[in-house]
Design a protein around this motif. Structure first.
Motif, PDB file in Angstrom:
ATOM      1  N   VAL A   3      54.455  63.953  36.883  1.00  0.00           N
ATOM      2  CA  VAL A   3      53.857  63.457  38.163  1.00  0.00           C
ATOM      3  C   VAL A   3      53.593  61.954  37.741  1.00  0.00           C
ATOM      4  O   VAL A   3      53.076  61.624  36.649  1.00  0.00           O
ATOM      5  CB  VAL A   3      52.511  64.360  37.893  1.00  0.00           C
ATOM      6  N   LYS A   4      53.837  61.292  38.991  1.00  0.00           N
ATOM      7  CA  LYS A   4      53.599  59.759  38.812  1.00  0.00           C
ATOM      8  C   LYS A   4      52.519  59.458  39.607  1.00  0.00           C
ATOM      9  O   LYS A   4      52.056  59.833  40.570  1.00  0.00           O
ATOM     10  CB  LYS A   4      54.865  59.271  39.061  1.00  0.00           C
ATOM     11  N   ILE A   5      51.614  58.612  38.647  1.00  0.00           N
ATOM     12  CA  ILE A   5      50.365  58.013  39.329  1.00  0.00           C
ATOM     13  C   ILE A   5      50.190  56.861  39.125  1.00  0.00           C
ATOM     14  O   ILE A   5      50.504  56.079  38.067  1.00  0.00           O
ATOM     15  CB  ILE A   5      49.155  58.708  38.858  1.00  0.00           C
ATOM     16  N   VAL A   6      49.962  55.966  40.160  1.00  0.00           N
ATOM     17  CA  VAL A   6      49.823  54.415  40.300  1.00  0.00           C
ATOM     18  C   VAL A   6      48.397  53.958  40.115  1.00  0.00           C
ATOM     19  O   VAL A   6      47.539  54.697  40.667  1.00  0.00           O
ATOM     20  CB  VAL A   6      50.428  53.824  41.252  1.00  0.00           C
ATOM     21  N   ILE A   7      48.046  53.363  39.141  1.00  0.00           N
ATOM     22  CA  ILE A   7      46.371  53.030  38.645  1.00  0.00           C
ATOM     23  C   ILE A   7      46.177  51.872  39.728  1.00  0.00           C
ATOM     24  O   ILE A   7      46.854  50.647  39.672  1.00  0.00           O
ATOM     25  CB  ILE A   7      46.382  52.586  37.323  1.00  0.00           C
ATOM     26  N   THR A   8      45.011  52.119  40.401  1.00  0.00           N
ATOM     27  CA  THR A   8      44.753  51.365  41.325  1.00  0.00           C
ATOM     28  C   THR A   8      43.149  50.854  40.847  1.00  0.00           C
ATOM     29  O   THR A   8      42.602  51.490  40.027  1.00  0.00           O
ATOM     30  CB  THR A   8      44.521  51.686  42.656  1.00  0.00           C
ATOM     31  N   GLU A   9      42.745  49.712  41.496  1.00  0.00           N
ATOM     32  CA  GLU A   9      41.416  49.418  41.010  1.00  0.00           C
ATOM     33  C   GLU A   9      40.332  50.337  41.532  1.00  0.00           C
ATOM     34  O   GLU A   9      39.466  50.481  40.604  1.00  0.00           O
ATOM     35  CB  GLU A   9      41.188  47.994  41.788  1.00  0.00           C
ATOM     36  N   SER A  10      40.665  50.744  42.412  1.00  0.00           N
ATOM     37  CA  SER A  10      39.420  51.870  42.901  1.00  0.00           C
ATOM     38  C   SER A  10      39.409  53.050  42.220  1.00  0.00           C
ATOM     39  O   SER A  10      38.135  53.560  41.880  1.00  0.00           O
ATOM     40  CB  SER A  10      39.788  52.125  44.581  1.00  0.00           C
ATOM     41  N   CYS A  11      40.720  53.389  41.665  1.00  0.00           N
ATOM     42  CA  CYS A  11      40.491  54.667  40.678  1.00  0.00           C
ATOM     43  C   CYS A  11      39.773  54.206  39.269  1.00  0.00           C
ATOM     44  O   CYS A  11      39.103  55.218  38.843  1.00  0.00           O
ATOM     45  CB  CYS A  11      41.806  55.393  40.680  1.00  0.00           C
ATOM     46  N   ILE A  12      39.970  53.267  38.878  1.00  0.00           N
ATOM     47  CA  ILE A  12      39.392  52.775  37.474  1.00  0.00           C
ATOM     48  C   ILE A  12      37.722  52.481  37.955  1.00  0.00           C
ATOM     49  O   ILE A  12      37.105  53.126  37.060  1.00  0.00           O
ATOM     50  CB  ILE A  12      39.833  51.325  37.297  1.00  0.00           C
ATOM     51  N   VAL A  13      37.327  51.969  39.036  1.00  0.00           N
ATOM     52  CA  VAL A  13      35.904  51.488  39.288  1.00  0.00           C
ATOM     53  C   VAL A  13      35.068  52.951  39.427  1.00  0.00           C
ATOM     54  O   VAL A  13      34.241  52.973  39.162  1.00  0.00           O
ATOM     55  CB  VAL A  13      35.846  50.625  40.532  1.00  0.00           C
ATOM     56  N   SER A  14      35.857  54.032  39.924  1.00  0.00           N
ATOM     57  CA  SER A  14      35.211  55.054  40.571  1.00  0.00           C
ATOM     58  C   SER A  14      35.252  56.233  39.466  1.00  0.00           C
ATOM     59  O   SER A  14      34.318  57.175  39.221  1.00  0.00           O
ATOM     60  CB  SER A  14      35.859  55.881  41.823  1.00  0.00           C
ATOM     61  N   CYS A  15      35.656  56.159  38.308  1.00  0.00           N
ATOM     62  CA  CYS A  15      35.873  56.889  37.183  1.00  0.00           C
ATOM     63  C   CYS A  15      34.518  56.864  36.285  1.00  0.00           C
ATOM     64  O   CYS A  15      34.187  55.724  36.065  1.00  0.00           O
ATOM     65  CB  CYS A  15      37.049  56.893  36.196  1.00  0.00           C
TER      66      CYS A  15
END
Length: 92
Positions: free
Chosen positions: A80-92
Protein backbone atom coordinates in the motif's frame (compact mmCIF):
# COMPACT_ATOMS: atom_id res chain seq x y z
CA UNK A 1 20.99 -19.18 24.63
CA UNK A 2 19.67 -17.05 27.47
CA UNK A 3 17.91 -14.66 25.04
CA UNK A 4 14.25 -14.27 24.25
CA UNK A 5 13.06 -13.42 20.73
CA UNK A 6 9.93 -11.31 21.05
CA UNK A 7 7.71 -10.73 18.03
CA UNK A 8 4.61 -8.54 18.10
CA UNK A 9 1.92 -8.08 15.49
CA UNK A 10 0.86 -4.61 14.38
CA UNK A 11 -2.72 -4.63 13.17
CA UNK A 12 -4.78 -1.72 11.83
CA UNK A 13 -7.65 -1.17 14.27
CA UNK A 14 -9.14 2.00 12.77
CA UNK A 15 -8.76 4.61 10.04
CA UNK A 16 -9.24 8.31 10.88
CA UNK A 17 -11.49 10.79 9.08
CA UNK A 18 -11.27 10.56 5.26
CA UNK A 19 -10.65 14.31 5.00
CA UNK A 20 -7.47 14.18 7.09
CA UNK A 21 -6.15 10.65 6.67
CA UNK A 22 -3.81 9.71 3.83
CA UNK A 23 -4.46 6.05 4.70
CA UNK A 24 -8.23 6.26 4.21
CA UNK A 25 -9.32 3.86 1.45
CA UNK A 26 -5.86 2.29 1.29
CA UNK A 27 -5.43 0.50 4.60
CA UNK A 28 -8.25 -1.59 6.02
CA UNK A 29 -9.16 -2.57 9.56
CA UNK A 30 -7.55 -5.94 10.21
CA UNK A 31 -4.52 -5.38 7.94
CA UNK A 32 -1.40 -6.80 9.58
CA UNK A 33 1.59 -4.52 8.97
CA UNK A 34 4.66 -6.52 7.95
CA UNK A 35 7.12 -3.98 6.52
CA UNK A 36 7.42 -0.22 6.01
CA UNK A 37 9.62 1.52 3.44
CA UNK A 38 10.07 5.28 3.09
CA UNK A 39 11.25 6.66 -0.25
CA UNK A 40 12.04 10.28 -0.88
CA UNK A 41 14.01 12.55 1.43
CA UNK A 42 15.64 9.42 2.82
CA UNK A 43 15.37 5.79 1.81
CA UNK A 44 14.83 3.56 4.81
CA UNK A 45 12.90 0.36 5.46
CA UNK A 46 12.17 -1.94 8.34
CA UNK A 47 10.44 -5.23 8.92
CA UNK A 48 7.83 -4.59 11.61
CA UNK A 49 8.36 -7.30 14.22
CA UNK A 50 7.80 -5.02 17.22
CA UNK A 51 5.08 -2.39 17.46
CA UNK A 52 7.48 0.42 18.29
CA UNK A 53 9.41 -0.25 15.04
CA UNK A 54 6.42 1.17 13.17
CA UNK A 55 6.44 4.42 15.14
CA UNK A 56 10.21 4.73 14.95
CA UNK A 57 10.40 4.43 11.16
CA UNK A 58 7.48 6.80 10.57
CA UNK A 59 9.42 9.53 12.41
CA UNK A 60 11.66 9.67 9.32
CA UNK A 61 8.78 10.44 6.92
CA UNK A 62 8.67 13.94 5.47
CA UNK A 63 6.18 15.80 3.29
CA UNK A 64 6.43 14.45 -0.25
CA UNK A 65 7.85 11.08 0.77
CA UNK A 66 6.15 7.88 -0.32
CA UNK A 67 5.56 5.35 2.42
CA UNK A 68 5.09 1.80 1.18
CA UNK A 69 3.42 -0.41 3.76
CA UNK A 70 3.47 -4.15 3.17
CA UNK A 71 0.40 -5.69 4.78
CA UNK A 72 -1.13 -9.11 5.13
CA UNK A 73 -4.79 -8.73 4.19
CA UNK A 74 -6.74 -11.96 4.67
CA UNK A 75 -3.68 -14.08 3.93
CA UNK A 76 -2.60 -12.08 0.87
CA UNK A 77 0.49 -9.87 1.08
CA UNK A 78 0.22 -6.54 -0.72
CA UNK A 79 1.93 -3.14 -0.85
CA UNK A 80 0.00 0.00 0.00
CA UNK A 81 1.56 3.32 -1.08
CA UNK A 82 0.80 6.52 0.80
CA UNK A 83 2.23 9.94 -0.09
CA UNK A 84 2.89 12.07 2.97
CA UNK A 85 1.20 15.47 2.73
CA UNK A 86 1.37 18.45 5.03
CA UNK A 87 -2.27 18.03 6.00
CA UNK A 88 -1.78 14.44 7.14
CA UNK A 89 1.15 15.46 9.37
CA UNK A 90 -0.66 18.46 10.87
CA UNK A 91 -3.86 16.53 11.61
CA UNK A 92 -2.22 13.57 13.34
Amino acid sequence: TGYVDLYEESTVVGIPDPLTSAAYGKLMVGDKIKKVKISGSRDISSEIVRQYYLLDILLYARVGDTVTITVDRNGVELDVKIVITESCIVSC
